[in-house]
Scaffold this motif. Structure first.
Motif, mmCIF file in Angstrom:
data_model
loop_
_atom_site.group_PDB
_atom_site.id
_atom_site.type_symbol
_atom_site.label_atom_id
_atom_site.label_comp_id
_atom_site.label_asym_id
_atom_site.label_seq_id
_atom_site.Cartn_x
_atom_site.Cartn_y
_atom_site.Cartn_z
ATOM 1 N N LEU A 6 8.076 -5.943 -7.891
ATOM 2 C CA LEU A 6 8.044 -4.874 -6.858
ATOM 3 C C LEU A 6 9.417 -4.757 -5.937
ATOM 4 C CD1 LEU A 6 7.226 -3.274 -4.278
ATOM 5 C CD2 LEU A 6 6.591 -5.223 -3.264
ATOM 6 N N VAL A 24 11.000 2.169 0.478
ATOM 7 C CA VAL A 24 10.048 0.690 0.205
ATOM 8 C C VAL A 24 8.275 0.996 1.096
ATOM 9 C CG1 VAL A 24 9.853 -1.430 0.408
ATOM 10 C CG2 VAL A 24 12.085 -0.637 -0.238
ATOM 11 N N MET A 59 4.066 3.065 0.292
ATOM 12 C CA MET A 59 3.824 1.281 0.150
ATOM 13 C C MET A 59 2.380 1.717 1.085
ATOM 14 S SD MET A 59 6.275 -1.712 -1.081
ATOM 15 C CE MET A 59 4.973 -2.672 -0.655
ATOM 16 N N ALA A 106 0.166 4.251 0.747
ATOM 17 C CA ALA A 106 -0.680 3.679 -0.217
ATOM 18 C C ALA A 106 -2.430 3.039 0.383
ATOM 19 C CB ALA A 106 0.042 3.019 -1.607
ATOM 20 N N LEU A 107 -1.637 2.211 1.383
ATOM 21 C CA LEU A 107 -2.626 1.172 1.409
ATOM 22 C C LEU A 107 -3.209 1.953 2.387
ATOM 23 C CD1 LEU A 107 -3.353 -1.363 2.148
ATOM 24 C CD2 LEU A 107 -1.827 -2.346 3.935
ATOM 25 N N LEU A 112 2.391 -4.660 6.372
ATOM 26 C CA LEU A 112 3.476 -4.371 5.007
ATOM 27 C C LEU A 112 4.307 -4.823 6.265
ATOM 28 C CD1 LEU A 112 1.566 -1.004 3.082
ATOM 29 C CD2 LEU A 112 2.680 -3.341 2.420
ATOM 30 N N ALA A 143 -1.265 -7.427 1.692
ATOM 31 C CA ALA A 143 0.049 -6.816 1.967
ATOM 32 C C ALA A 143 1.029 -7.315 3.505
ATOM 33 C CB ALA A 143 -1.090 -5.533 3.240
ATOM 34 N N LEU A 184 3.171 -9.503 1.214
ATOM 35 C CA LEU A 184 3.968 -8.746 -0.861
ATOM 36 C C LEU A 184 5.743 -8.723 -0.438
ATOM 37 C CD1 LEU A 184 3.419 -7.338 -3.247
ATOM 38 C CD2 LEU A 184 2.817 -5.260 -2.236
ATOM 39 N N ILE A 185 5.775 -7.752 0.275
ATOM 40 C CA ILE A 185 7.365 -7.478 0.585
ATOM 41 C C ILE A 185 8.291 -8.746 1.008
ATOM 42 C CG2 ILE A 185 9.125 -6.029 2.050
ATOM 43 C CD1 ILE A 185 7.131 -3.792 2.366
#
Length: 599
Positions: A23, A181, A185, A188-189, A261, A291, A294-295
């Motif tokens: 990612l 970005v 994401m 999808a989440l 996110l 989540a 993650l970023i």
């Protein structure tokens, strides 16, 4: 330490660190490479955004121009969020017929969501219409996170460019961060969360009749929805009875996804991720925790690629992870112990302290969630931190007070950690009598002044704000638990606001003009004062030549630098708060211990 918690932590980190490198490469390419094949699908939409805004995406900005564009954009966002709250009573998508939010609460909430703090002094399902939730709050969840990412890339460009006068284009960074970005994401989440049972609809609220009348105690409210005070200046309580239950509906999954996110944290419902419509299953709980980090984890690899060595980002990620593991294990350890009050009453539980925790999650996932959300400046909660033990609550509080750099927010965590990295090489340079360097850039007086502003502005806001609150009648009036724990609630609130977290010790009645204004000021300056200083630092570094490495250059990719970096974070972040913490969680822990051993 419970083996289940250790296993959960190991699985969580393993999955996170396996995905983060890939990612990170994608984010770097999406943000920097206009011809990247994986983002070609969005180029027409990106160009349309620039045309509608009248922006030339190829025109780069100096740091002052970049900072001005950023501040202007966020001021306009503040005005929009404030206006939507004040007018929601006459706007559509309001099936519950909710009226306008009060001016001071609207002000606080607008600052909160613009600053990526998402502090909520209100109950979302009883205060905000669907339109306000979507158009004001959810939109700001995207763009505030994208703003943090933009600042990070501007700072990294300053570190990696030489002899340059520009640090990028804010509008390009903002659009690409949102479009390539955050949006895919979050989509999808959101689909995954809907599959787990998180609701997503525009239905009116459902009225249900309970089998038995339920009595409950609640603060007596005035016509504006604010707690009334008794003769002693404390919230007046009343006993109410009802056999009706209103079940709130709404577009929850779409807000929940970007809430996690984007490390935002503001919940659609008052109970946040403890509410079954926001977080219904253990799998949805794991997805949300994953989540959050993650970023921030992936951006460490993006930084390493831009710096020319992935090891530069890997050592920072390793330092973050080491600190996180220690704090998470500390929180779990203390929550897995029986509280002194329960032990004294003969109600000890083998599992530990279940007060304020959802049965469907249990202690280990709740303690891990608390550590993750406060390490990442997210602020979402799946349990009530106010019900943690004294030392169990100390761990998430201190994670915020470190400056939200243990992973931290999207972009914000890494740019805060880079400020600590510059401080670390400066300290090392002082010890050996050599001019400090970081990534080939000489660190000089102006740079350290900007770093000092970044690192010290939040402790000043927290400690001064806490002092004001505990010394004034309006500040003390919001405390529902007088004594040491009440002080801890105030300290936690200011720590959360100034460090852009948004979680709370829920025993503080903060939806008052005093706290809305105090916390609003802490959130605004805690967010934007460090950002302006960081952009000034980026401009200074970008203009400098890149120095070749010599025999005296300190390596910044090895374990020694990692230890020095952790030491700098703890030295500056933790020591600022030692006296305040000694008066709060530490004193409460000692007080509880004394009560237990007393005959």
């Amino acid at each position: 330490m419970d083996a289940r918690f250790v296993a959960l932590l190991a699985v969580y980190l393993a999955v996170l660190l396996c995905v983060a490198p890939f990612l990170g490469r994608y984010i770097r390419q999406a943000m920097e490479n206009g011809d990247y094949r994986l983002t070609r699908w969005g180029r027409p939409l990106e160009r349309l955004c620039y045309r509608l805004a009248g922006v030339d995406p190829r025109a780069e900005m100096g740091w002052k121009h970049y900072a001005l564009a950023l501040l202007l954009f966020n001021v306009l966002g503040f005005v929009a969020v404030y206006g939507l709250q004040r007018m929601q009573g006459v706007l559509p998508l309001n099936p519950a017929g909710l009226g306008a939010v009060s001016p001071d609460s609207s002000l606080n909430t607008a600052i909160s969501f613009v600053a990526n703090t998402n502090w909520q002094g209100y109950a979302g399902e009883a205060t905000m219409s669907y339109l306000t939730q979507m158009l004001a709050l959810t939109v700001q969840n995207f763009v505030s996170a994208a703003t943090g990412m933009a600042v990070l890339f501007a700072l990294v460009r300053g570190l990696t460019r030489h002899g340059a006068r520009a640090v990028g284009n804010f509008w390009t960074d903002l659009v690409r961060g949102t479009l390539y970005v955050l949006l895919p994401m979050a989509f999808a989440l959101a689909i995954a969360l809907v599959g787990q049972g998180v609701i997503q609809n525009l239905d009116p609220y459902v009225q249900a009749r309970t089998l038995e009348a339920q009595e409950y105690s609640a603060p007596r409210l005035d016509a504006q929805g604010r707690p009334q005070l008794d003769a002693e200046g404390r919230p007046a309580m009343e006993t109410l009875s009802t056999q009706q239950q209103t079940i709130a509906m709404g577009p929850v999954a779409s807000q929940e996804a970007i809430k996690m996110l984007g490390t935002n944290g503001g919940g659609f419902f008052n109970a946040n991720s403890a509410h079954p419509y926001e977080n219904p299953t253990p799998l949805s709980n794991l997805l949300q925790m994953w989540a959050i980090f993650l970023i921030p984890a992936a951006l460490c690899f993006s930084f390493g690629e831009m710096a020319g060595s992935r090891r530069q980002g890997a050592i920072i990620l390793a330092a973050m992870t080491a600190m996180f593991v220690v704090f998470a294990m500390a929180a779990a350890h203390f929550e897995q112990q029986t509280t002194p009050a329960l032990a004294q009453a003969g109600l000890a539980l083998d599992g530990g302290n279940m007060e304020g925790k959802e049965v469907r999650f249990g202690i280990a996932p709740t303690a891990l969630f608390a550590a993750i959300t406060t390490a990442a400046s997210c602020g979402a909660v799946n349990g009530m931190h106010d019900s943690f033990s004294a030392m169990g609550g100390l761990s998430p509080m201190l994670l915020m007070q470190l400056g939200e750099v243990v992973y931290g927010g999207v972009g914000a965590g890494l740019y805060g950690m880079l400020a600590f990295a510059i401080l670390a090489v400066f300290i090392a340079g002082l010890m050996i009598g050599r001019t400090p360097e970081y990534l080939g850039k000489k660190i000089e007086a102006f740079d350290m002044k900007m770093v000092s502003i970044v690192l010290l502005v939040t402790p000043v806001l927290v400690l001064v704000g806490t002092a004001v609150a505990v010394l004034t009648g309006a500040g003390k009036a919001g405390v529902l638990n007088p004594g040491i724990h009440g002080y801890s609630e105030i300290l936690y609130a200011l720590s959360s606001a100034a460090n852009n977290n948004g979680s709370a010790f829920a025993g503080l009645s903060a939806n008052t003009p005093f706290y809305n204004l105090l916390l609003g000021a802490a959130m605004w300056f805690g967010r934007f004062a460090p950002i302006v200083a960081l952009l000034a630092l980026a401009g200074s570094l970008a203009a400098k030549p890149r120095l070749p490495q010599g025999p005296g250059t300190m390596p910044t990719t090895g374990p020694l630098f990692g230890v020095l970096l952790i030491g700098s974070v703890l030295l500056v972040g933790a020591l600022n708060y030692v006296p305040a913490l000694a008066l709060g969680p530490v004193a409460e822990h000692l007080q509880d211990a004394v009560h237990v051993v007393k005959p």
